[in-house]
Every structure is written in C-alpha cells, then in structure tokens.
Design a protein around this motif. Structure first.
Motif, PDB file in Angstrom:
ATOM      1  N   MET A   1       0.830  -1.193   0.000  1.00  0.00           N
ATOM      2  CA  MET A   1       0.000   0.000   0.000  1.00  0.00           C
ATOM      3  C   MET A   1       0.875   1.257   0.000  1.00  0.00           C
ATOM      4  SD  MET A   1      -3.299   0.806   2.333  1.00  0.00           S
ATOM      5  CE  MET A   1      -2.595   1.408   3.833  1.00  0.00           C
ATOM      6  N   LYS A   2       0.466   2.235  -0.779  1.00  0.00           N
ATOM      7  CA  LYS A   2       1.236   3.459  -0.944  1.00  0.00           C
ATOM      8  C   LYS A   2       0.597   4.574  -0.108  1.00  0.00           C
ATOM      9  CE  LYS A   2       1.143   5.755  -4.794  1.00  0.00           C
ATOM     10  NZ  LYS A   2       1.154   6.144  -6.208  1.00  0.00           N
ATOM     11  N   THR A   3       1.422   5.320   0.615  1.00  0.00           N
ATOM     12  CA  THR A   3       0.894   6.442   1.391  1.00  0.00           C
ATOM     13  C   THR A   3       1.451   7.750   0.848  1.00  0.00           C
ATOM     14  OG1 THR A   3       1.002   5.028   3.328  1.00  0.00           O
ATOM     15  CG2 THR A   3       0.566   7.339   3.733  1.00  0.00           C
ATOM     16  N   THR A   4       0.574   8.710   0.664  1.00  0.00           N
ATOM     17  CA  THR A   4       0.994  10.046   0.233  1.00  0.00           C
ATOM     18  C   THR A   4       0.653  11.033   1.336  1.00  0.00           C
ATOM     19  OG1 THR A   4       0.573   9.499  -2.086  1.00  0.00           O
ATOM     20  CG2 THR A   4       0.731  11.832  -1.544  1.00  0.00           C
ATOM     21  N   LEU A   5       1.664  11.790   1.748  1.00  0.00           N
ATOM     22  CA  LEU A   5       1.426  12.867   2.717  1.00  0.00           C
ATOM     23  C   LEU A   5       1.077  14.123   1.938  1.00  0.00           C
ATOM     24  CD1 LEU A   5       1.550  14.292   5.479  1.00  0.00           C
ATOM     25  CD2 LEU A   5       4.014  14.575   5.113  1.00  0.00           C
ATOM     26  N   LEU A   6      -0.089  14.666   2.208  1.00  0.00           N
ATOM     27  CA  LEU A   6      -0.525  15.884   1.548  1.00  0.00           C
ATOM     28  C   LEU A   6      -0.482  17.031   2.534  1.00  0.00           C
ATOM     29  CD1 LEU A   6      -2.485  15.008  -1.279  1.00  0.00           C
ATOM     30  CD2 LEU A   6      -2.710  17.360  -0.584  1.00  0.00           C
ATOM     31  N   VAL A   7       0.394  17.978   2.283  1.00  0.00           N
ATOM     32  CA  VAL A   7       0.548  19.130   3.176  1.00  0.00           C
ATOM     33  C   VAL A   7      -0.128  20.332   2.529  1.00  0.00           C
ATOM     34  CG1 VAL A   7       2.225  20.655   4.298  1.00  0.00           C
ATOM     35  CG2 VAL A   7       2.768  18.232   3.983  1.00  0.00           C
ATOM     36  N   TYR A   8      -1.076  20.944   3.231  1.00  0.00           N
ATOM     37  CA  TYR A   8      -1.738  22.147   2.702  1.00  0.00           C
ATOM     38  C   TYR A   8      -1.348  23.341   3.575  1.00  0.00           C
ATOM     39  CZ  TYR A   8      -5.161  25.321   0.720  1.00  0.00           C
ATOM     40  OH  TYR A   8      -5.744  26.398   0.079  1.00  0.00           O
ATOM     41  N   LEU A   9      -0.824  24.382   2.938  1.00  0.00           N
ATOM     42  CA  LEU A   9      -0.366  25.572   3.660  1.00  0.00           C
ATOM     43  C   LEU A   9      -1.213  26.776   3.267  1.00  0.00           C
ATOM     44  CD1 LEU A   9       3.420  24.864   3.061  1.00  0.00           C
ATOM     45  CD2 LEU A   9       2.082  24.301   5.098  1.00  0.00           C
ATOM     46  N   HIS A  10      -1.901  27.336   4.244  1.00  0.00           N
ATOM     47  CA  HIS A  10      -2.812  28.459   3.972  1.00  0.00           C
ATOM     48  C   HIS A  10      -2.024  29.761   3.786  1.00  0.00           C
ATOM     49  CE1 HIS A  10      -2.232  30.078   8.016  1.00  0.00           C
ATOM     50  NE2 HIS A  10      -2.415  28.874   8.505  1.00  0.00           N
ATOM     51  N   GLY A  11      -2.732  30.806   3.441  1.00  0.00           N
ATOM     52  CA  GLY A  11      -2.106  32.098   3.184  1.00  0.00           C
ATOM     53  C   GLY A  11      -1.952  32.971   4.420  1.00  0.00           C
ATOM     54  N   PHE A  12      -1.385  34.140   4.203  1.00  0.00           N
ATOM     55  CA  PHE A  12      -1.147  35.122   5.261  1.00  0.00           C
ATOM     56  C   PHE A  12      -2.478  35.530   5.896  1.00  0.00           C
ATOM     57  CE2 PHE A  12      -0.043  39.682   6.383  1.00  0.00           C
ATOM     58  CZ  PHE A  12       0.857  39.365   7.394  1.00  0.00           C
ATOM     59  N   ARG A  13      -2.532  35.545   7.220  1.00  0.00           N
ATOM     60  CA  ARG A  13      -3.726  35.910   8.000  1.00  0.00           C
ATOM     61  C   ARG A  13      -4.869  34.906   7.830  1.00  0.00           C
ATOM     62  NH1 ARG A  13      -5.382  41.794   6.486  1.00  0.00           N
ATOM     63  NH2 ARG A  13      -6.816  41.483   8.222  1.00  0.00           N
ATOM     64  N   SER A  14      -4.614  33.785   7.193  1.00  0.00           N
ATOM     65  CA  SER A  14      -5.667  32.796   6.968  1.00  0.00           C
ATOM     66  C   SER A  14      -5.533  31.649   7.980  1.00  0.00           C
ATOM     67  CB  SER A  14      -5.593  32.287   5.528  1.00  0.00           C
ATOM     68  OG  SER A  14      -6.718  31.494   5.228  1.00  0.00           O
ATOM     69  N   SER A  15      -6.217  30.527   7.690  1.00  0.00           N
ATOM     70  CA  SER A  15      -6.205  29.408   8.642  1.00  0.00           C
ATOM     71  C   SER A  15      -6.574  28.112   7.932  1.00  0.00           C
ATOM     72  CB  SER A  15      -7.222  29.671   9.755  1.00  0.00           C
ATOM     73  OG  SER A  15      -8.527  29.359   9.289  1.00  0.00           O
ATOM     74  N   PRO A  16      -6.464  26.966   8.637  1.00  0.00           N
ATOM     75  CA  PRO A  16      -6.886  25.685   8.053  1.00  0.00           C
ATOM     76  C   PRO A  16      -8.393  25.651   7.765  1.00  0.00           C
ATOM     77  CG  PRO A  16      -5.464  25.322   9.949  1.00  0.00           C
ATOM     78  CD  PRO A  16      -5.812  26.781   9.947  1.00  0.00           C
ATOM     79  N   ASN A  17      -9.136  26.650   8.237  1.00  0.00           N
ATOM     80  CA  ASN A  17     -10.583  26.696   7.975  1.00  0.00           C
ATOM     81  C   ASN A  17     -10.924  27.448   6.698  1.00  0.00           C
ATOM     82  OD1 ASN A  17     -11.009  25.443  10.463  1.00  0.00           O
ATOM     83  ND2 ASN A  17     -10.876  27.404  11.523  1.00  0.00           N
ATOM     84  N   SER A  18      -9.896  27.869   5.953  1.00  0.00           N
ATOM     85  CA  SER A  18     -10.185  28.605   4.715  1.00  0.00           C
ATOM     86  C   SER A  18     -10.948  27.690   3.753  1.00  0.00           C
ATOM     87  CB  SER A  18      -8.888  29.087   4.060  1.00  0.00           C
ATOM     88  OG  SER A  18      -8.248  28.021   3.397  1.00  0.00           O
TER      89      SER A  18
ATOM     90  N   ALA B   1       5.309   8.406   5.050  1.00  0.00           N
ATOM     91  CA  ALA B   1       4.673   8.365   3.724  1.00  0.00           C
ATOM     92  C   ALA B   1       5.698   8.089   2.627  1.00  0.00           C
ATOM     93  CB  ALA B   1       3.968   9.689   3.456  1.00  0.00           C
ATOM     94  N   ASP B   2       5.224   7.437   1.551  1.00  0.00           N
ATOM     95  CA  ASP B   2       6.103   7.143   0.404  1.00  0.00           C
ATOM     96  C   ASP B   2       6.286   8.367  -0.479  1.00  0.00           C
ATOM     97  OD1 ASP B   2       6.090   4.208   0.923  1.00  0.00           O
ATOM     98  OD2 ASP B   2       3.953   4.488   0.547  1.00  0.00           O
ATOM     99  N   HIS B   3       5.260   9.208  -0.524  1.00  0.00           N
ATOM    100  CA  HIS B   3       5.292  10.398  -1.386  1.00  0.00           C
ATOM    101  C   HIS B   3       4.823  11.601  -0.593  1.00  0.00           C
ATOM    102  CE1 HIS B   3       5.857   7.952  -4.969  1.00  0.00           C
ATOM    103  NE2 HIS B   3       4.935   7.148  -4.490  1.00  0.00           N
TER     104      HIS B   3
END
Length: 195
Positions: free
Chosen positions: A1-18, A65-67
């Motif tokens: 099984m292959k695992t991909t780590l997906l990193v999401y980076l929000h913008g200035f003054r923003s948040s993970p709730n964008s 993660a593999d990727h």
C-alpha cells in the motif's frame, strides 16, 4: 500500500478553515483507497515564517509516507516552493506570493487573522526570515502546478506565470486572489496529485 502525505499551507492571515483548505481536504480524503492512502496535514501556520517551516519540516520528517505533495495558497505558495525544492516533491501553488518578503514588508506591525479577528504581531525580523526561505528559481518545472488568476487583486499573475515557466499552468480569466471559483478547478488539482 502506498501512502501520500498531503501538506496544505494556507495564506497570510488565513487558517486551516479557509474555503480552499477545507474543500481540498474533503476531496483528498475521498481519494483514499485500498492501494493508496492519503495523510492530510493542514496546520495553523505561525506568524514567524521560520517557526512555521520548522514545524512543517518536523512533521514531514516524522511521516512514513512514500510520497509528499505540498499545496499552498498565497504565502503558503511561497512556502510550497521552499518545501518542494527541499524534498524534491510535487508542489501545487494557488495564486502564490513568489516574492513574499517584498509583498509583506508593507504589512509589518499588528495584524488580525481573517476568520478569528485574533491579533498577532507581524515583526520586521519575519521579513528577513522570508528572504532566507526565498527560492530564486524552481529546479524542475514538471514538479509544479500553478493556478493563477488574472483577477488577483493582491498579486501579479504575470509574475507567477514567469516564475513557474515550463510548469503545468492554469491561468484563470478573472477570478480573484481567493479563487472564488476554486471548486471548478479542484478536479485539476486532484488529477495532478494522483499522476
């Protein structure tokens, strides 16, 4: 099984709730299958660029993660360049601030977060931290996917297009800095993640 780590980076003054972060997270979680698992990481970034990157790098280094795929919006797109070059992985940039130190220098001082009105101090030393993270040129354009809106009211789309020369690009007529029509373009993002 292959695992991909997906990193999401929000913008200035923003948040993970964008809106874009939430929509992307839901789409990515729906991708997980028997062969492929996706690990979603969308942290609240700190005012200090150095501390933000130290935190994200620590998470990536601890992942098995593999990727890795990094997605970033605006200032998060600037960070995406740094991380995609460091880990030689895919980077997806949404209206990225390619020269973040220059863009944010006028904003030094007290700021508030968009969705919480939480005050924070954006210090002059953070501009130097941004300069230290600057990628002058991407090494492998094939690793990048740019979505740039001609209607971006904060950043210059032409500068983005030039910076990611040779990369896959989706240049939107109109739209805005937040990419209000992001739902229409999410399938292209998912396709780039999967291939």
């Amino acid at each position: 099984m292959k695992t991909t780590l997906l990193v999401y980076l929000h913008g200035f003054r923003s948040s993970p709730n964008s809106t874009k972060a939430v929509m992307t997270g839901e789409a990515v979680r729906a991708l997980s299958s028997v062969e492929n698992t996706y690990e979603w990481y969308c942290p609240q970034l700190l005012a200090s660029p150095k501390q933000s990157m130290d935190m994200v790098v620590k998470h990536i280094d601890q992942s098995e993660a593999d990727h890795i795929v990094i997605i970033g919006s605006s200032l998060g797109g600037f960070y995406t360049n740094y991380l995609a070059e460091k880990y030689r992985c895919k980077g997806i940039v949404l209206n990225p601030a390619v020269y973040a130190a220059r863009e944010l220098e006028p904003h030094v001082g007290m700021m508030t977060a968009y969705d919480s009105e939480e005050p924070f101090d954006f210090k002059a030393e953070y501009i130097d931290q941004l300069r230290a993270l600057q990628v002058d040129a991407i090494s492998d354009p094939h690793c990048y996917f740019l979505i740039a809106a001609k209607g971006d009211e904060l950043l210059d789309w032409k500068e983005m297009v030039a910076f990611y020369s040779g990369a896959q690009q989706l240049v939107l007529e109109g739209s805005d800095h937040g990419i209000a029509d992001y739902a229409d373009h999410l399938p292209a993002v998912i396709q780039f993640i999967e291939h």
